[in-house]
Design an enzyme around this catalytic site. Structure first.
Site, short mmCIF file in Angstrom:
data_model
loop_
_atom_site.label_atom_id
_atom_site.label_comp_id
_atom_site.label_asym_id
_atom_site.label_seq_id
_atom_site.Cartn_x
_atom_site.Cartn_y
_atom_site.Cartn_z
N GLU A 58 67.25 15.07 100.00
CA GLU A 58 68.49 15.42 98.86
C GLU A 58 69.90 15.44 99.63
OE1 GLU A 58 67.62 18.53 96.28
OE2 GLU A 58 65.36 18.00 96.08
N GLU B 236 68.25 18.84 102.05
CA GLU B 236 66.87 19.25 102.72
C GLU B 236 65.83 18.00 102.37
OE1 GLU B 236 65.92 22.59 100.03
OE2 GLU B 236 66.03 21.53 98.35
N ASN C 98 62.25 17.63 100.40
CA ASN C 98 61.28 18.15 99.67
C ASN C 98 59.74 17.51 100.18
OD1 ASN C 98 62.32 20.41 98.16
ND2 ASN C 98 63.91 18.96 97.22
N GLU D 215 61.25 15.30 89.04
CA GLU D 215 61.83 14.32 88.51
C GLU D 215 61.52 13.15 88.96
OE1 GLU D 215 64.19 16.06 91.72
OE2 GLU D 215 62.95 17.03 89.80
N ARG E 239 64.54 18.36 81.02
CA ARG E 239 63.66 19.23 81.13
C ARG E 239 63.75 20.22 79.83
NH1 ARG E 239 63.32 21.11 87.59
NH2 ARG E 239 63.80 19.13 88.18
N ASP F 188 75.71 43.43 33.92
CA ASP F 188 75.18 44.80 33.69
C ASP F 188 74.14 44.84 32.81
OD1 ASP F 188 76.11 47.63 33.65
OD2 ASP F 188 77.36 47.43 31.92
N ASP G 114 88.75 52.62 37.51
CA ASP G 114 88.73 53.91 38.27
C ASP G 114 87.92 54.91 37.65
OD1 ASP G 114 89.39 55.24 41.08
OD2 ASP G 114 90.01 56.68 39.42
N LYS H 113 86.08 50.83 28.47
CA LYS H 113 84.85 50.88 29.23
C LYS H 113 84.08 52.09 28.89
CE LYS H 113 83.36 50.66 34.00
NZ LYS H 113 82.12 49.69 33.96
N HIS I 48 83.86 47.52 25.88
CA HIS I 48 82.33 47.57 26.62
C HIS I 48 81.71 48.95 26.23
CE1 HIS I 48 79.61 47.22 29.93
NE2 HIS I 48 79.66 48.52 30.09
N HIS J 8 77.39 50.65 25.89
CA HIS J 8 75.87 50.71 26.22
C HIS J 8 75.16 51.22 24.88
CE1 HIS J 8 75.68 50.06 30.67
NE2 HIS J 8 77.12 50.26 30.48
N THR K 11 80.62 55.03 37.83
CA THR K 11 80.22 55.01 39.20
C THR K 11 81.56 55.00 40.09
OG1 THR K 11 78.60 53.43 39.10
CG2 THR K 11 79.30 53.66 41.16
#
Length: 1179
Positions: free
Chosen positions: A312, A325, A327, A333, A377, A572, A678, A741, A771, A773, A908
């Site tokens: 190498e 070095e 190997n 590889e 790899r 709703d 609100d 509402k 609106h 219910h 709410t």
């Protein structure tokens, strides 16, 4: 020990090297060698390299033997050999493959002729090569003496100098202590690099750039080398900046013949480990190539090198090369060299038998390069987390194959378990072509074909490498990865199919992910979409809005002949009847029908209010995606949302800019009409919401929340005069539409005529929208009375979703108005078809249907004034708490709680405050008088306390006294509009934080979701990370999961359909998991699911919570090597806390913040999974 540095100084004082001539004492005389045929080879290794050698031996007619550790009983390499034997019984995983005595024993007992060491483990251990020789077993590799010389990096350097090969300045001998390294740095400065003296592969290798890092990196390099090679010796070199890493493959025989098999470019590295290798090296100067080859062969001849090996080199920016070095083994590889030379690793066995290279036909002039080969790899590492190793079970494995692609692997198969004990390599992918670009193109295609699920891989990172222009068209160096951070812009893998299986498995094991109020199962019958939807939808009121704007739209509404309807079925209605649980999946199914048959609706209410957080919290879907998808399917009908004034879609106050930004993003995503209200009719809060909606370009519908009874002269707090004055202010503020509402359904026909008639007289040009219910059952009569009195629009729900706590019936209103001046223009038969769809769809939500506990509406709402949706919820809660028979008492307590709080408008979140106080009274058996008397000593619900502090605004008539003062005592009080004092929200900082936590796929819509509901959004993202988008599942599967043997289809997207069959549910394992088996597109798949009930009875290591700043979790699975702090230690941000080891790599876990160590949850040698809690730090 005195250090000697292998450096020759040049005339200019620069560090240089000098080529030495080969002297006679280094010449090699080939001995006479006897030919010994090999009939049986053992590979003293594991994984893909063992399999590669087995294959080469089998091609040569040689029988193969595998060895394996106790942890590797399920590994593929032991199945690929003719024989396989256990080694290192009772030893740790790595130690088993380092047990020389046991390996030799197995070889002798089974008549093994030769041992191949592979790479890593014992491959560069001279004592192993010697042990083989002593036992009379051939070692397929260099001689023990050569292994010793080449394995000792210092001696190898010395030999290189003797051979005239340039070397990098460094220590001549292994260093023995930190002081030796300090001496070297004093002479040569920084940067330096530590290298393991007796091994390679990046283990024991650390670059040090500053003196402060020296000690820590020395310790880590020493420890890694000791663990990997059994010897912690290191040597030190000057670190060459930005070199190319070029290595030359050599092959020698026992007769002094050495040839090279050309070079490989291994410059693309991370942590000094190679990621991509190329043969031959791209754009390498021919003269430099010749010098590299010659130096490699000369060095090999000098030492009498036998068998395969690699020399190498580093090549600097000036074209100078330096020996690193040798190997003395086969390299990972080697595959690319095999591909370009067509010479396999099997030649090593023939050389070992005693054959010469010429005898095998291997002459240098006969070795030719054929094209180009690239190796990737593929590892089980996470590039986004610094390539930290990942472990676990491979749930899915599909490889990339085809022409020009070779795969070398061992653990790459479905069901394989990736342990933390060994290298993270999963599969080597080798692509071959006529040149680099051709090979790279094949590699890109192969990587795109891979599907690996269950563990993280580096495939997305590799795909970025192969898309990089520099890589494809120029040269790269070892800093390529560090200098190209765009490589880490990883495209996230969708993994949708496997995540869906995980979700289905989770539901099958643990039940629904959303809380179920009653024990009822979803219907098994899916709703049928009415036929006859062809072509584009007709023109609707939205076309007028887009053409004429909000003001023109309002004029068109006012000029319209007949009664207009808003359909609440999409919001709703199901909030009131089905706990807001209707999913986008079922809304989308009927949307085209609505678009084609109800184009003359005023609007469709489909968003905002409780649907926003419930979508994420309980349905695990994005509310913005719902809006986008419905908009695409219904382009002609205006969409309407509920905006809680200064609270936007939340239950708290937000900075003003957050409300403005929310409205802006909502409008961009298709919202048209903003019903702004609100809960206390607190004008400053409403005006802010109106301004935000108007600035965004939306239609502003200011809604007055109705309570009381304007037709009752005895109830004067909320009188007609009160509503008229409030309407004056809202019209003056510029509302486009005025809305009443009536959340509780309190409007009686007489009150309707009085209120709406008065508003129409006062505001003849302003459209009026009502609106209500139908809790008391008088909704249809009240809405017809409103219409007769001058209302332009009333709210209805389709028949099967109407009545009780929902809105009045659409069909009833349409039928009653037909043929009159109020005629809606809606075809009654289409209402029937629409209703039939929802009647069946409603059965899917049986676990949430209010009729499970509530069989009818009740006129007592005129007394308790409970809003429709809350009436349903309180009824559910009473039954779930065992108070079903006491619901009358709950309603009575609600009335008393309302009076305690001063008779509020109940919407709410004010309705929740009254409800919380009512439940508090029932649970504690308190009367109104007792609460008032003991107000200064009781612990009230937080919502009640915050209301009294002024957190949601100021109620009409002020706060109740002395009740308020007794509850609050010295607590702070908010004066004026609560949000006015909040600092602006920093959306950029929020986005940055979200991207850091969840990746770069964060959208502006995600930022708004996090702004409104930080914790809910965090949990939603965590859900989708684990289970993916589940909105493609039908509702029964989403809620209840599949039955065993059930077959079904899931459409991920157009043209991508999954065919799934649920097969079986496994038994509980030791980890508290059950394996759930499926068939997916004809292939067996399985997922491991934690049994949450069983795990409560089993003990497991706690996990670090990402939301808790001071909790430090394991960044990867591994073992604790060292703990550097203790309880009470003061730590700084970035200070090392402990050291983990996984896959033979060590990682230092640093402190994420400054503080004091509060708790340490681990000890040395503790084995951890990813995110296991290590310690806790207190700021």
């Amino acid at each position: 020990m005195m250090l000697r540095f292998a450096v020759v100084r040049g005339g200019l004082g620069l560090l240089t090297v000098r080529r030495a001539c080969l002297s006679p004492r280094f010449t090699h005389s080939a001995p006479q060698t006897e030919y010994r045929p090999i009939k049986k080879v053992m590979v003293a290794n594991r994984g893909e390299i063992a399999i590669r050698v087995f294959r080469a031996c089998t091609e040569l007619g040689i029988r193969t033997v595998a060895v394996y550790s106790e942890q590797d009983t399920g590994q593929m390499h032991r199945q690929k050999a003719d024989e396989a034997y256990l080694i290192g019984k009772g030893l740790p995983p790595v130690a088993a493959y380092l047990d020389i005595a046991d390996i030799i024993k197995v070889a002798k007992n089974n008549n093994v002729d030769a041992i191949h060491p592979g790479y890593g483990f014992l491959s560069e251990r001279a004592d192993f090569a010697q042990a083989c020789a002593d036992a009379g077993v051939m070692f397929i590799g260099p001689s023990p003496e050569t292994v010793r010389k080449m394995g000792d990096k210092v001696e190898a350097r010395s030999l290189a100098i003797s051979a005239g090969v340039p070397v990098v300045p460094g220590t001549e001998y292994p260093i023995t202590c930190l002081q030796d390294a300090q001496v070297f740095t004093q002479a040569y400065g920084f940067p330096i690099i530590f290298k393991a003296a007796y091994g390679g592969g990046g283990r024991g290798m650390r670059v040090v750039r500053e003196y402060e890092e020296l000690e820590e990196n020395y310790q880590r390099a020493y420890s890694e080398a000791l663990t990997a090679f059994g010897n912690g010796s290191l040597f030190v070199e000057k670190f060459i900046e930005k070199p190319r890493h070029i290595e030359v493959q050599i092959l020698g025989d026992k007769y002094g013949n050495v040839i090279h098999l050309y070079e490989r470019d291994c410059s693309i590295q991370r942590r000094h480990q190679k990621v991509v290798e190329i043969a031959p090296a791209f754009q390498l100067d021919p003269h430099l190539r010749d010098r590299l080859h010659a130096d490699a062969v000369n060095l090999a001849k000098l030492v009498g090198y036998e068998n395969a090996g690699t020399v190498e080199f580093l090549v600097d920016r000036h074209g100078k090369h330096y020996f690193i070095e040798v190997n003395s083994r086969l390299q990972v590889e080697h595959t690319v060299t095999e591909e370009i030379t067509e010479l396999t690793c099997g030649h090593a066995a023939r050389v070992c038998e005693g054959r010469s290279l010429p005898e095998l036909g291997l002459r240098q002039d006969k070795i030719r390069v054929n094209g180009c080969a690239i190796q990737c790899r593929v590892t089980t590492e996470d590039p986004s987390r610094g390539f930290q190793p990942d472990t676990g079970r491979i749930e899915v494995f599909r490889s990339g194959e085809g022409m020009g692609i070779r795969l070398d692997s061992a653990s790459a198969f479905q069901g394989a378990v990736i342990s933390p004990h060994y290298d993270s390599l999963l599969v080597k992918v080798i692509a071959s072509g006529k040149d680099l670009q051709t090979a790279a193109s094949k590699m890109s295609r192969a990587l795109a074909e891979f599907r690996v699920r269950g563990v993280k891989t580096n495939i997305p990172f590799l795909q970025n490498v192969f898309a990089n222009h520099q890589f494809l068209h120029s040269t790269v160096d070892t800093q390529f990865i560090d200098e190209n951070q765009e490589l880490f812009n990883l495209k996230p893998t969708q993994n949708r199919a496997q995540k869906l299986l995980h979700y289905l498995g989770h539901v099958m094991v643990n039940g629904p992910t959303t809380p179920i109020p009653v024990k009822a199962k979803p219907s098994s019958i899916d709703p049928v979409i009415p036929p006859g939807i062809l072509g584009d939808p007709p023109v609707g009121f939205r076309d007028i809005l887009l053409r004429d704007g909000p003001e023109g739209f309002a004029k068109a509404v006012r000029a319209h002949q007949g009664l207009l309807l808003m359909d609440t079925t999409f919001r709703d209605a199901h909030q009131s009847l089905l706990a807001t649980r209707v999913r986008t999946h079922d809304l989308k199914m009927i949307s085209p029908f609505v678009s084609h048959n109800f184009s003359n609706l005023f609007s469709l209410e489909n968003w905002g209010g409780a649907t926003f957080d419930v979508a994420m919290r309980f349905l695990s879907e994005c509310p913005w995606k719902r809006l986008q998808e419905l908009r695409a399917l219904i382009p002609n009908v205006p969409f309407q949302m509920l905006l809680r004034g200064a609270n936007a879609v939340g239950y708290t106050n937000y900075p003003d800019n957050a409300v403005f930004k929310f409205c802006e993003v909502a409008k961009e995503n298709g919202m048209d009409i903003f019903r702004v209200f609100d809960s206390l009719n607190y004008l400053p809060n409403m005006l802010l919401g109106m301004e935000a909606a108007g600035t965004a370009g939306g239609v502003v519908e200011a809604a007055i929340s109705y309570t009381g009874d304007v037709s009752d002269p005895m109830r004067q707090k909320y009188s007609l005069d009160y509503y008229m004055k409030l309407a004056d202010e809202l019209v003056k503020a510029g509302t486009h539409i005025l809305c009443i509402k009536d959340m509780a359904g309190l409007l009686k026909p007489e009150a309707s005529k009085l209120l709406i008639g008065s508003l129409r007289d006062r505001f003849p040009d302003v459209p009026i929208h009502v609106h209500t219910h139908d809790t008391a059952g008088a909704g249809v009569a009240a809405m017809l009375a409103c219409a007769e009195a001058g209302a332009d629009v009333v709210d209805v729900a389709v028949d099967s979703m109407a009545g009780m706590t929902s809105q009045p019936s659409m069909g009833a209103i349409v039928a009653c108005a037909k043929g009159t001046k109020l005629d809606t223009g809606i075809a009654l038969e289409k209402v029937f078809d629409y209703s039939e769809y929802w009647e069946v769809a409603r059965g899917l939500y049986a676990p949430f249907d209010c009729t499970a506990t509530m069989k009818s509406g009740n006129a007592d709402v005129y007394e308790n004034e409970i809003p429709g949706g809350q009436y349903t919820n309180l009824h559910f809660q009473a039954h779930s708490m065992g108070l079903g028979n006491k619901f009358k008492e709950v309603k009575k307590a609600y009335t008393e709680a309302n009076k305690l709080l001063g008779d509020l408008i109940k919407v709410t979140p004010s309705s929740k405050i009254v409800g919380d106080l009512a439940q508090f009274m029932v649970q504690n058996n308190l009367t109104r008088a007792e609460v008032e008397e003991r107000a200064d000593e009781l612990s009230f619900p937080l919502s009640v306390v915050e209301f009294l502090q002024g957190y949601i605004g100021i109620p009409h008539g002020g706060f109740p006294e002395p009740f308020r003062s007794k509850v609050l005592k010295s607590l702070a009080r908010i004066e004026g509009r609560p949000g006015a004092s909040l600092p602006p929200m920093d959306f950029k900082a929020l986005e940055v934080g979200l991207r850091a936590a969840h990746g770069d796929e964060i959208t502006p819509e995600d930022v708004m979701s996090a702004a409104m509901y930080p914790k809910v959004f965090q949990e939603f993202k965590e859900f989708t990370a684990n289970f993916g988008p589940v909105d493609c599942l039908n509702t029964r599967l989403f809620l209840d999961g599949p039955k065993i043997a059930e077959e079904f289809e899931v459409e991920l997207e157009r043209g991508k359909i999954l065919h799934i069959k649920a097969l079986a549910l496994g038994d509980l394992n030791k980890a508290g998991q059950r394996e759930v088996f499926f068939e997916l597109n004809g292939q067996l798949r399985s997922v491991l699911v934690k049994d949450t009930v069983a795990m409560k009875e089993m003990k497991f290591h706690p996990k670090a919570q990402k939301s808790i700043k001071g909790q430090v979790g394991a960044p990867m699975p591994g073992k604790v090597l060292e703990i550097k702090v203790e309880v009470g230690s003061k730590v700084e941000k970035g200070q090392p806390l402990c050291v983990l080891s996984a896959m033979k790599m060590e990682t230092v876990v640093n402190s994420p913040l400054a503080g004091t160590v509060k708790v340490v949850h681990v000890t040395a040698d503790t084995s951890l999974e990813g995110d296991d809690l290590i310690l806790e730090i207190e700021e």
